[in-house]
Design a protein around this motif. Structure first.
Motif, short mmCIF file in Angstrom:
data_model
loop_
_atom_site.label_atom_id
_atom_site.label_comp_id
_atom_site.label_asym_id
_atom_site.label_seq_id
_atom_site.Cartn_x
_atom_site.Cartn_y
_atom_site.Cartn_z
N ARG A 130 -7.97 -16.13 9.08
CA ARG A 130 -8.49 -15.37 7.92
C ARG A 130 -8.16 -16.10 6.63
NH1 ARG A 130 -7.50 -8.96 8.47
NH2 ARG A 130 -8.96 -8.76 10.18
N PRO A 131 -9.08 -16.14 5.67
CA PRO A 131 -8.72 -16.72 4.37
C PRO A 131 -7.84 -15.72 3.61
CG PRO A 131 -11.01 -15.97 4.37
CD PRO A 131 -10.46 -15.65 5.72
N MET A 132 -6.55 -15.99 3.63
CA MET A 132 -5.63 -14.98 3.13
C MET A 132 -5.79 -14.68 1.64
SD MET A 132 -4.24 -13.27 5.17
CE MET A 132 -4.62 -13.26 6.89
N GLU A 133 -6.30 -15.66 0.88
CA GLU A 133 -6.43 -15.38 -0.56
C GLU A 133 -7.45 -14.27 -0.81
OE1 GLU A 133 -7.42 -18.11 0.91
OE2 GLU A 133 -9.17 -19.01 -0.04
N ILE A 134 -8.36 -14.04 0.15
CA ILE A 134 -9.33 -12.94 -0.01
C ILE A 134 -8.67 -11.63 0.39
CG2 ILE A 134 -11.48 -11.96 0.86
CD1 ILE A 134 -12.64 -14.67 1.06
N TYR A 135 -7.99 -11.65 1.55
CA TYR A 135 -7.45 -10.40 2.07
C TYR A 135 -6.21 -9.95 1.30
CZ TYR A 135 -10.86 -10.57 5.74
OH TYR A 135 -12.06 -10.57 6.42
N GLU A 136 -5.54 -10.94 0.66
CA GLU A 136 -4.34 -10.61 -0.13
C GLU A 136 -4.59 -9.48 -1.11
OE1 GLU A 136 -2.12 -14.82 -0.46
OE2 GLU A 136 -3.04 -13.99 -2.27
N LEU A 137 -5.85 -9.34 -1.53
CA LEU A 137 -6.13 -8.31 -2.53
C LEU A 137 -5.85 -6.91 -1.99
CD1 LEU A 137 -9.17 -6.82 -2.13
CD2 LEU A 137 -9.94 -9.03 -2.88
N LEU A 138 -5.68 -6.80 -0.66
CA LEU A 138 -5.36 -5.48 -0.09
C LEU A 138 -3.85 -5.31 0.09
CD1 LEU A 138 -8.16 -5.34 2.62
CD2 LEU A 138 -8.12 -4.14 0.45
N ASN A 139 -3.09 -6.13 -0.62
CA ASN A 139 -1.64 -6.16 -0.46
C ASN A 139 -0.88 -5.24 -1.40
OD1 ASN A 139 -0.37 -7.57 1.47
ND2 ASN A 139 -0.45 -9.55 0.43
N PHE A 140 -1.60 -4.53 -2.25
CA PHE A 140 -0.86 -3.95 -3.38
C PHE A 140 0.07 -2.78 -3.04
CE2 PHE A 140 -4.35 -1.11 -3.47
CZ PHE A 140 -5.51 -1.87 -3.53
N PHE A 141 0.05 -2.28 -1.79
CA PHE A 141 1.10 -1.32 -1.40
C PHE A 141 2.10 -1.99 -0.45
CE2 PHE A 141 -2.18 1.59 -2.86
CZ PHE A 141 -1.43 2.38 -3.70
N TYR A 234 -3.72 14.78 -2.94
CA TYR A 234 -3.59 13.51 -2.23
C TYR A 234 -4.94 12.88 -1.94
CZ TYR A 234 -3.09 10.66 1.99
OH TYR A 234 -3.18 9.67 2.92
N LYS A 235 -5.89 13.73 -1.53
CA LYS A 235 -7.20 13.18 -1.17
C LYS A 235 -7.86 12.53 -2.40
CE LYS A 235 -11.84 14.31 -0.11
NZ LYS A 235 -12.72 15.20 -0.83
N GLU A 236 -7.72 13.20 -3.55
CA GLU A 236 -8.30 12.68 -4.77
C GLU A 236 -7.62 11.35 -5.15
OE1 GLU A 236 -10.94 13.76 -5.87
OE2 GLU A 236 -11.11 12.85 -7.85
N ALA A 237 -6.29 11.32 -4.98
CA ALA A 237 -5.55 10.09 -5.30
C ALA A 237 -6.05 8.95 -4.42
CB ALA A 237 -4.05 10.31 -5.09
N LEU A 238 -6.17 9.22 -3.12
CA LEU A 238 -6.61 8.17 -2.19
C LEU A 238 -8.05 7.77 -2.49
CD1 LEU A 238 -6.09 6.34 0.18
CD2 LEU A 238 -6.60 8.21 1.72
N ARG A 239 -8.88 8.75 -2.83
CA ARG A 239 -10.28 8.44 -3.15
C ARG A 239 -10.35 7.46 -4.32
NH1 ARG A 239 -14.08 9.39 -6.58
NH2 ARG A 239 -12.86 10.76 -7.90
N ILE A 240 -9.57 7.76 -5.37
CA ILE A 240 -9.61 6.88 -6.55
C ILE A 240 -9.07 5.49 -6.20
CG2 ILE A 240 -8.72 6.58 -8.91
CD1 ILE A 240 -8.75 9.64 -9.16
N VAL A 241 -7.99 5.45 -5.41
CA VAL A 241 -7.43 4.15 -5.01
C VAL A 241 -8.48 3.35 -4.23
CG1 VAL A 241 -5.72 3.02 -3.51
CG2 VAL A 241 -5.01 4.88 -5.00
N LEU A 242 -9.13 3.99 -3.28
CA LEU A 242 -10.11 3.28 -2.45
C LEU A 242 -11.33 2.84 -3.26
CD1 LEU A 242 -10.00 5.39 0.85
CD2 LEU A 242 -8.77 3.30 0.31
N ASP A 243 -11.81 3.75 -4.12
CA ASP A 243 -12.99 3.41 -4.92
C ASP A 243 -12.70 2.27 -5.89
OD1 ASP A 243 -14.43 5.28 -3.65
OD2 ASP A 243 -14.56 6.71 -5.30
N ASN A 244 -11.44 2.12 -6.28
CA ASN A 244 -11.11 1.12 -7.30
C ASN A 244 -10.31 -0.05 -6.75
OD1 ASN A 244 -12.04 2.30 -10.01
ND2 ASN A 244 -11.11 4.03 -8.94
N THR A 245 -10.39 -0.25 -5.44
CA THR A 245 -9.60 -1.32 -4.83
C THR A 245 -9.88 -2.67 -5.50
OG1 THR A 245 -9.23 -0.26 -2.73
CG2 THR A 245 -9.34 -2.64 -2.68
N MET A 246 -11.15 -2.95 -5.78
CA MET A 246 -11.51 -4.23 -6.40
C MET A 246 -10.87 -4.38 -7.78
SD MET A 246 -13.00 -6.29 -4.82
CE MET A 246 -14.43 -6.64 -3.98
#
Ligand code: HEM
Length: 572
Positions: A130-141, A234-246
């Motif tokens: 896997r090109p880790m520099e792409i997937y690294e962006l999912l590292n923030f937790f 919690y659901k709203e928090a997760l929704r916002i996190v997922l929608d704004n992952t980029m």
């Protein structure tokens, strides 16, 4: 004034230098790409430029629309934005062959849509990591299954896999059927429903919440929900996190925590903090339960991770760090939530366009469960017989594949057989397994490859007997919605149980159709909805409908039983 001028000059100089640098890199990459011997297209911005990723679709759309004299039709607007493959389907490959290269100022990107080559790439995970520099962006937790490689990945995967088993799939089944029945109750009580996507998200989130930390939640429709404060919900928090992952990946969590940011960005930060708080609390609870001997069970994902980690802590590989547990809880929520939500949303919309498929599924569910109440539906004897419901998922995932797969050659060059040619793939090349093309190539799927037709997955008996039907698979490597090989999706069956359970609960006795506008006939409404599904869907992080709320659906009780229509199923 002088300062302003200096700033303008400095900015101008920066742009000039950056342009020269980009041009040099482009030429350098072109020289490397030319040696591969596949067709080449130039793209002006690297597909993984993080700032570009925040605005790519909108800018490409604006340029396409507003540039005069046909200038809007160029490589940037055609191929240089996230998810262009979904719009293109197999056209580019038909023109250029099974493999071609995008040369950019950043990397070279090899696109492949040959089933044998794709399978080869997925199986040779050492040559194509896997090109880790792409997937690294999912590292923030924290580092997680999706963002690590090598031994660290092997350890994490082993510990994570202790959760995925049939006992937990049975839990997924019962939780899903119960939530989907509640959703149906809510939808059926309304003249029309605009919250389909939000409500399917609630179903998948609640199933995940049960799977992750054992908490059952009641279904409520978005329309009926009062508390949408991410700090408390919690659901709203997760929704916002997922929608704004980029956005979170582009700006970083540290930057988002700054006080002076606009309110919209502060809200994203609040959601990140609330989600992190939630994870910490759940982790502490589980650890406490373990210490007090209250948690011997591995029936939740959090418990499985903590148990597996404790078991391994004394061995040579060591357990997981707290950050790795948080990271894996996040990726479990992220990977397990949006992928299934979007697939379900697409499927419900497509069902509304295709009443014949609804009848076809309803007949199967009635055959399997008769008049039993959904709360008594048995997983072990019911789920494996619902081939048509499963076919509906496979067909949806074929045409609306939610998760893209990118590989790389990493530090070493390697070779790859494409058709009857062996190509030398240089080091540091990114490889796109072009699922949108692979899943629609007429030579694999037939001339109607672009049509959504779940029955293509079913092999029937000559006289239409349900129990003789079975799912037929295309050649290996031709369908990669859940990927293949070592790094294939561990949640494959989890998501299938969830999808099939939802379909069965919704369509046994009910049907759905698009809301007709004033003076509109139902056929026209179906065509309008199909147009929206095809043209208003795009890859944000995963492929999704952009404005599902603009497609109101109406739920109606079936008047009478439906007959099984054997003509839908290809005969053996
Ligand atoms: C429609 C549903 C789903 C689809 C289409 C899907 C698809 C995929 C694909 C294609 C990958 C590989 C990505 C890559 O190689 O870059 C993947 C990985 C993964 N999926 Fe799924 N997935 C689905 C549901 C789920 C569910 C329900 C879970 C968990 C409950 C899950 C957890 C994961 C995890 C943790 C990974 C990373 C695995 C690793 O790298 O070892 N997925 N998924």
């Amino acid at each position: 004034m002088a300062l302003l001028l200096k700033l303008v000059y400095a900015f101008g100089l920066y742009v000039a230098l950056a342009s020269v640098y980009s041009l040099c890199r482009l030429v350098q990459n072109y020289r490397i790409a030319r040696r591969v011997g596949v067709p080449i297209r130039f793209v002006p911005i690297d597909h993984n430029n993080r700032l570009w990723l925040v605005v790519d679709r909108k800018v490409a759309w604006l340029l396409r629309r507003w540039l005069p004299f046909g200038l809007g039709d160029n490589n940037l607007t055609r191929f240089d934005w996230r998810g262009w493959e979904f719009e293109d389907k197999y056209k580019e490959h038909l023109l250029l062959g099974d493999a071609f290269m995008h040369v950019s100022p950043g990397k070279n990107w090899l696109y492949v849509c040959n089933p044998d080559s794709v399978l080869d790439i997925l199986r040779r995970s050492r040559d194509f990591p896997r090109p880790m520099e792409i997937y690294e962006l999912l590292n923030f937790f924290g580092p997680n299954l999706a963002t690590v490689e090598g031994q660290q990945w092997k350890n994490q995967r082993r510990m994570a896999m202790s959760y995925f088993n049939e006992a937990n799939n049975e839990m997924v089944w019962h939780e899903t059927v119960s939530l989907a029945s509640d959703a149906l109750h809510s939808w059926a009580s309304k003249p029309f429903v605009t919250s389909t996507a939000d409500d399917t998200r609630t179903i998948t989130l609640h199933v995940l919440s049960k799977a992750a930390h054992g908490k059952s939640n009641k279904f409520y429709s978005r329309d009926d929900q009062e508390d949408v404060n991410p700090e408390t919900n919690y659901k709203e928090a997760l929704r916002i996190v997922l929608d704004n992952t980029m956005l979170i990946a582009a700006l970083g969590r540290k930057f988002l925590a700054k006080n002076w940011l606009p309110r919209a960005l502060k809200k994203v930060n609040t959601a990140c903090e609330a989600f992190q708080r939630h994870l910490t609390e759940a982790y502490e609870d589980e650890k406490q339960a373990l210490i007090c001997g209250r948690s011997s069970s591995k029936s939740t994902y959090m418990a499985s991770l903590i148990h597996a980690s404790q078991d391994e802590a004394t061995g040579s590989t060591g357990g997981l760090t707290e950050d790795e547990i948080y990271g894996n809880m996040y990726i479990f929520s992220f990977a397990g939530h949006d992928s299934t939500t979007h697939t379900l949303t697409f499927a419900l919309m497509l069902m509304a366009v295709n009443p014949d498929v609804q009848d076809w599924i309803s007949a199967e569910v009635r055959h399997v469960f008769g008049e039993q109440d959904p709360s008594n539906w048995n997983y072990g004897t019911g789920f494996p017989r619902l081939h048509r419901c499963m076919a509906t998922m496979l067909e949806t995932a074929r045409l609306f594949t939610p998760v893209p797969i990118v590989k790389s050659t990493g530090k070493g060059a390697t070779s790859l057989k494409v058709g009857d040619k062996i190509i030398a793939v240089p080091a540091d090349t990114h490889i796109i397994l072009n699922y949108a093309a692979l899943h629609t190539l007429p030579r694999i799927w037939g001339e109607d490859s672009l049509a959504w037709r779940p029955a293509r997955w079913i092999q029937g008996s000559p006289n239409g007997e349900f129990d003789k039907e079975q799912v037929v698979w295309p050649q290996r490597g031709a369908f990669i919605a859940w990927s293949e090989g070592q790094r294939s999706c561990p949640g494959r069956k989890f998501s299938q149980v969830e999808f099939v359970g939802t379909m069965a609960a919704l369509f046994k006795d009910w049907r759905v159709e698009p809301l007709t506008m004033a003076g509109e006939r139902i056929e026209a409404a179906r065509r309008r909805l199909m147009h929206q599904i095809s043209t208003d869907s795009a890859q944000i992080l995963l492929l999704q409908m952009l404005h599902p709320e603009k497609a109101p659906l109406v739920w109606k009780k079936r008047d009478a039983g439906v007959s099984n229509d054997p003509s839908m199923v290809p005969k053996v």
